[in-house]
Design an enzyme around this catalytic site. Sequence first.
Site, mmCIF file in Angstrom:
data_model
loop_
_atom_site.group_PDB
_atom_site.id
_atom_site.type_symbol
_atom_site.label_atom_id
_atom_site.label_comp_id
_atom_site.label_asym_id
_atom_site.label_seq_id
_atom_site.Cartn_x
_atom_site.Cartn_y
_atom_site.Cartn_z
ATOM 1 N N THR A 171 0.815 -1.197 0.000
ATOM 2 C CA THR A 171 0.000 0.000 0.000
ATOM 3 C C THR A 171 0.861 1.266 0.000
ATOM 4 O O THR A 171 1.969 1.272 0.559
ATOM 5 C CB THR A 171 -0.928 0.002 1.237
ATOM 6 N N SER B 43 -2.546 3.157 10.531
ATOM 7 C CA SER B 43 -3.555 2.286 11.153
ATOM 8 C C SER B 43 -2.883 0.942 11.414
ATOM 9 O O SER B 43 -1.790 0.680 10.887
ATOM 10 C CB SER B 43 -4.758 2.081 10.214
ATOM 11 N N TYR C 161 -3.864 -1.851 10.257
ATOM 12 C CA TYR C 161 -3.774 -2.497 8.934
ATOM 13 C C TYR C 161 -2.510 -2.038 8.196
ATOM 14 O O TYR C 161 -1.719 -2.859 7.717
ATOM 15 C CB TYR C 161 -5.016 -2.182 8.082
ATOM 16 N N HIS C 162 -2.315 -0.709 8.112
ATOM 17 C CA HIS C 162 -1.142 -0.210 7.380
ATOM 18 C C HIS C 162 0.154 -0.672 8.059
ATOM 19 O O HIS C 162 1.158 -0.925 7.394
ATOM 20 C CB HIS C 162 -1.181 1.322 7.290
ATOM 21 N N LYS D 221 1.404 -3.893 6.785
ATOM 22 C CA LYS D 221 2.060 -3.812 5.471
ATOM 23 C C LYS D 221 3.512 -3.352 5.607
ATOM 24 O O LYS D 221 4.367 -3.729 4.811
ATOM 25 C CB LYS D 221 1.288 -2.844 4.563
#
Length: 404
Positions: free
Chosen positions: A147, A189, A191-192, A195
């Site tokens: 991302t 976040s 989620y990030h 990554k």
Amino acid sequence: MSQTIIVLGGDGFCGWPTSLYFSQAGYEVVIVDNLSRRKIDIELECASLTPIQPLGRRLSAWKEVSGKAITFVNLDVAVQYHKLLTLIRQYKPLAVVHFAEQRAAPYSMKSSFHKRYTVSNNINATHNILAAIAESGEDVHLVHLGTMGVYGYGTSGLAIPEGYLNVKIETGEGNMKDLEILYPANPGSVYHMTKTQDALMFYYYNKNDAIRVTDLHQGIVWGTNTEQTMLDERLINRFDYDGDYGTVLNRFLMQAAVGHPLTVHGTGGQTRAFIHIRDTVKCIRLAVEHPPARGDRVQIFNQATETYQVRDLATLVATLTGAEVRYYINPRKEDAENTLRVRNDKFLELGLEPLTLEDGLLEEVYTIARKYGERCDPDKIICTSRWSDLIPEDLQGAAVPPTD
Ligand code: NAD
Ligand code: USQ
């Protein structure tokens, strides 16, 4: 040479059209998915705006329409390591395309349960595939969907390079040394954050086991249909619109279609990178067909074609549709305003001709949203997941509009 592509997460929003695109191009496609995204729909009591079909029906429709078979293996990449290893040994794929992660930032911030699920699913999935490729001894190219958010959304001033940054460091006594480093991670976040952790695992396995890896730092994907998903209603792609999984531009178009005010967070001064789903599938094929050589470092491409400020997108959609724009208290901890410039030379050099918002595709998405608008549950539109307890729980009220 093997022409098999294993698509991890091939039932999802990006994975399904990618699987069809490779199949159409003559590759043998094996979809691996544990259907967790469909189960999350049940948890959230929400469903895709478009009537996506069960995977079995999708695959038989594709066989009927194209004459091509796609294999499906129901497997949890984060848990069922030995099945994954057996699959790699069996197919000796040319490439594994890895979409199989929990990808919504708001979902990852809902509660400790959701944070822990996202970390455990995403990090174990990525580590399992790396460990399985290493253990198999096969020379498999791993193409991962990362991302743009790994770089963070501060205003750095420079156009974000493709993964690596040239820096000068002082080594003492006034001596300077040139270094090339991974661009500093700055997740926004949980989620990030997963990554950014993936990136370190790629770095390590590439260094230790010479695994060939391409990490695609993708922007926000918009649109829904591709050439292949339009061939038959049963092949229709997912269209997430809810406050957890819906992404900003598709949400604005859907909101306009159902008569809901456009939900701009804060001042709408956030600038983000975007790519249409039809360019996503093309980029992934370009990445698969241009692997790094064995021994090369991790190859990083920025997979984004345009940048926009959220409030400008809202104005664009409002102008197109007559929708009302409304400013909401931002449920996220993010910079109220940022600028963003992104290098994407590598895909352009490989021949990508980017679609832009001017190509008439906004209208197409709006038409789809209107067609299926009655499937929308209005109670699911507002984002309720908050980044911190300091952010007021009642997000329904409109905030003060931005001042220039
Ligand atoms: P999605 O949730 O629609 O699809 C992910 C698929 O992976 C789902 O079908 C899910 O069931 C499957 N999956 C998840 N965990 C799994 C596991 N442990 N084992 C097997 N299958 C598993 O998401 P998407 O929008 O298609 O995104 C795919 C990838 O692209 C993600 O990694 C995401 O981070 C990245 N990405 C997406 C966007 C976007 O705007 N959608 C933008 C940038 C990057
Ligand atoms: N936003 C609004 N109103 C909304 C929804 C979002 O103003 O109704 C704002 C958000 O506050 C944020 C921006 O729009 O500032 C983008 O939010 P988003 O939900 O569209 O995208 P994001 O959370 O960043 O995540 C999506 C995908 C994720 C991918 C990422 C790429 O869900 O998988 O990694 O885009 S990127 O943003 O480039 O990191």
